[in-house]
Design an enzyme around this catalytic site. Sequence first.
Site, PDB file in Angstrom:
ATOM      1  N   HIS A 203       0.850  -1.017  -0.429  1.00  0.00           N
ATOM      2  CA  HIS A 203       0.106  -0.300  -0.175  1.00  0.00           C
ATOM      3  C   HIS A 203       0.578   1.392   0.028  1.00  0.00           C
ATOM      4  O   HIS A 203       0.188   1.938  -0.227  1.00  0.00           O
ATOM      5  CB  HIS A 203      -1.023   0.009   1.482  1.00  0.00           C
ATOM      6  CG  HIS A 203      -1.908  -0.933   1.246  1.00  0.00           C
ATOM      7  ND1 HIS A 203      -2.912  -1.832   1.816  1.00  0.00           N
ATOM      8  CD2 HIS A 203      -2.099  -1.382  -0.102  1.00  0.00           C
ATOM      9  CE1 HIS A 203      -3.586  -2.507   1.506  1.00  0.00           C
ATOM     10  NE2 HIS A 203      -3.336  -2.674   0.221  1.00  0.00           N
ATOM     11  N   ARG A 346      -4.423  -6.036 -21.973  1.00  0.00           N
ATOM     12  CA  ARG A 346      -3.427  -6.970 -21.855  1.00  0.00           C
ATOM     13  C   ARG A 346      -4.014  -8.650 -20.963  1.00  0.00           C
ATOM     14  O   ARG A 346      -4.816  -8.165 -20.219  1.00  0.00           O
ATOM     15  CB  ARG A 346      -2.264  -6.846 -21.082  1.00  0.00           C
ATOM     16  CG  ARG A 346      -1.159  -8.185 -20.986  1.00  0.00           C
ATOM     17  CD  ARG A 346       0.434  -6.951 -19.825  1.00  0.00           C
ATOM     18  NE  ARG A 346      -0.462  -7.364 -18.803  1.00  0.00           N
ATOM     19  CZ  ARG A 346       0.249  -7.215 -17.914  1.00  0.00           C
ATOM     20  NH1 ARG A 346       1.672  -6.366 -17.991  1.00  0.00           N
ATOM     21  NH2 ARG A 346       0.452  -6.947 -16.501  1.00  0.00           N
ATOM     22  N   ASN A 467      10.383  -4.168 -17.478  1.00  0.00           N
ATOM     23  CA  ASN A 467      10.217  -4.489 -15.703  1.00  0.00           C
ATOM     24  C   ASN A 467      10.678  -5.964 -15.478  1.00  0.00           C
ATOM     25  O   ASN A 467      11.236  -6.289 -15.171  1.00  0.00           O
ATOM     26  CB  ASN A 467       8.851  -4.670 -14.603  1.00  0.00           C
ATOM     27  CG  ASN A 467       8.428  -3.247 -15.261  1.00  0.00           C
ATOM     28  OD1 ASN A 467       8.945  -2.446 -15.378  1.00  0.00           O
ATOM     29  ND2 ASN A 467       7.178  -2.851 -14.556  1.00  0.00           N
ATOM     30  N   CYS A 515       6.660  -0.960 -21.945  1.00  0.00           N
ATOM     31  CA  CYS A 515       5.223  -0.075 -20.944  1.00  0.00           C
ATOM     32  C   CYS A 515       5.847  -0.022 -19.988  1.00  0.00           C
ATOM     33  O   CYS A 515       4.355  -0.428 -19.236  1.00  0.00           O
ATOM     34  CB  CYS A 515       3.850  -0.846 -21.461  1.00  0.00           C
ATOM     35  SG  CYS A 515       4.083  -3.001 -21.142  1.00  0.00           S
TER      36      CYS A 515
HETATM   37  C1  PEP Z   1       6.596  -5.220 -17.483  1.00  0.00           C
HETATM   38  O1  PEP Z   1       7.151  -6.313 -17.258  1.00  0.00           O
HETATM   39  O2  PEP Z   1       7.557  -4.047 -17.863  1.00  0.00           O
HETATM   40  C2  PEP Z   1       4.949  -4.586 -17.884  1.00  0.00           C
HETATM   41  C3  PEP Z   1       4.791  -3.417 -18.370  1.00  0.00           C
HETATM   42  O3  PEP Z   1       4.653  -5.748 -16.504  1.00  0.00           O
HETATM   43  P1  PEP Z   1       3.520  -5.663 -15.204  1.00  0.00           P
HETATM   44  O4  PEP Z   1       4.951  -4.711 -14.927  1.00  0.00           O
HETATM   45  O5  PEP Z   1       2.171  -5.658 -15.071  1.00  0.00           O
HETATM   46  O6  PEP Z   1       4.514  -7.439 -15.008  1.00  0.00           O
HETATM   47 MG    MG Z   2       5.371  -7.758 -16.901  1.00  0.00          MG
END
Ligand code: PEP
Ligand code: MG
Length: 583
Positions: A203, A346, A467, A515
């Site tokens: 949080h 997604r 990420n 993204c």
């Molecule tokens: C990522 O992995 O960069 C991504 C955008 O997806 P998530 O953060 O939801 O795993």
């Molecule tokens: Mg991801």
Amino acid sequence: MGGAVGNMVRTAAPSGQHILKGIPASPGVAIGKAYVLSVESPSITHERIEPSAIVDEVAQFRRAIETVTGELIHAVELARTESSTVSTIIESFQLIVADPTIINNIVRRIEQGTSAEAAVVNEFDIHKALLYNAKDIYLRERALDFEQVKERLLSVMRNNELWHAAAYDSILVAGSITPHDMLLFKQTRTLGYVTEVGGINSHACILARDLGVPAVIGIRNATGEVPMGATIIVDGFSGVVVVEPDAETLAQYHEKLVRAEEYKTRLGSLIGMPTVTQDGHAVRLVANIDTPEQVDVAVMQGSEGVGLVRTEYLLIQRGRYPSVDEQTEWYRDIAHRAFPLPVTFRAFDVGSDKFREGIPHHEDNPALGLRGIRFLLYRPDIFRCQVCAVLRASAHKNVRLMLPMISVMEELEQARYIIEECKHTLALDGVDFDPRMPVGMMIETPAAAMMADSFAKHVDFMSIGTNDLAQYALATDRTNELVADIFDALHPAVIRMIAMVVDAGRRHNTTVSICGELAGHAAATELLLGLGIHELSVSPALTLQLKHRIREATLSDSVELTARVLRATSTPEVYALLAGGRS
Ligand code: PEP
Ligand code: MG
């Protein structure tokens, strides 16, 4: 921005400067005096109480419940003006405080001769332990809610009121922080947050971002490492906290702060302005969103569409897989709010550190297990429901579907086959949908990045999830504070993979966007431009800052800088080049 100290591990400089590395939770820079909330709590006596004391102890407990309930009602009111996410979180606290089973169990314990404090501790610790052992990370993190409600009840019973005003204009350093306290500290102009508890779903993370306060989380023993009243810098872009900074670092960060303030005042005027570099290179800025309401914010900030709807949030909200009708309604709401701008849903990225319902048994390495597309192909019933719901929402032709965690071609083929089957079924049922709904994939595994050239021919678009790409390329759990100093999407290995994907997209005329968090990383904008990225998907709150940086840059300088970065061999070297590139 963000940089020269971006990847440093814990060091003690001779000047007394002390750098702590945690997880960046909310972007921005704060400089101020530390207000450290001590984590020590007085020990609880477990001696049995006299029968004559029982009535008073029960009354003390009930008064504490009343006080905390009142505080939470106040917090919900405050939250209304600050953030809708915050009020949802506080409601979960209210549910705990109002839970009749918990209240009755505590009263029963007191009546059996346990003191009110010990009864609260015993009861809450059982719930906490159950949640800590849950497989689902979201449930595990909810254990913290129980801890925080317990601590609150105990302080009220001891008349230990937290004096929020004491932290006026300072940076709060705490083990963890409750949403209620966070709001009250915000009222007293707290400049930033540093917490020991980590976890991207905590949080503290969500709230700090919503409140727009810079934060770094997951710094072990932060309350022990940072002296009360010490000057500290919180760099919410890179996850660095500098304790007692030396004059040079302080000057660097003051300059960053001044620039950040200037940004803020100029940002508003950028709404409606084109996102182009000084030499005319256009970039599309789209948004990452989790809820329908965020679409409105994104549109207001000038996003040109939604590049990522993390549909897992629907699962987390409901705690189960919703029916096709429920999903259709949610997707339509989002698509309508964004119309005519495009929206990218997604497919459920279930597994690993996310929602795990339906995963058949314990996995030793869930991040490498039945996650994303693997889960969806393992449970085609769930996948079909979702695809049909997204297709139903696509009638106005502003909907796209994106597949998460693809690592091998067969997954894409099977997923596409199921999508075609769903279209066939809907067509037979006479349902209106977009037969040409674009289907794309996340590039977030090294295998997908290396094979992007093959994938690009079979998808309508690719979006790089930096990420996970960093997590898998560097073999570092993105939520683990013990390896937070290695996890960095600006590692040369990740940058080179991005370059490969962009190249593949260019060759096959397939759009490549980013993204992952790197898209909004203040230090990375020129690099991403130089790599040839034309679309960036970021949290709506970052849209205008990013637009500003793009409008300040030139493509030609960015390309030159990128050529140098592509020769770098370490993350600090990358940061040094990027920092130099901005001067
Ligand atoms: C990522 O992995 O960069 C991504 C955008 O997806 P998530 O953060 O939801 O795993
Ligand atoms: Mg991801």
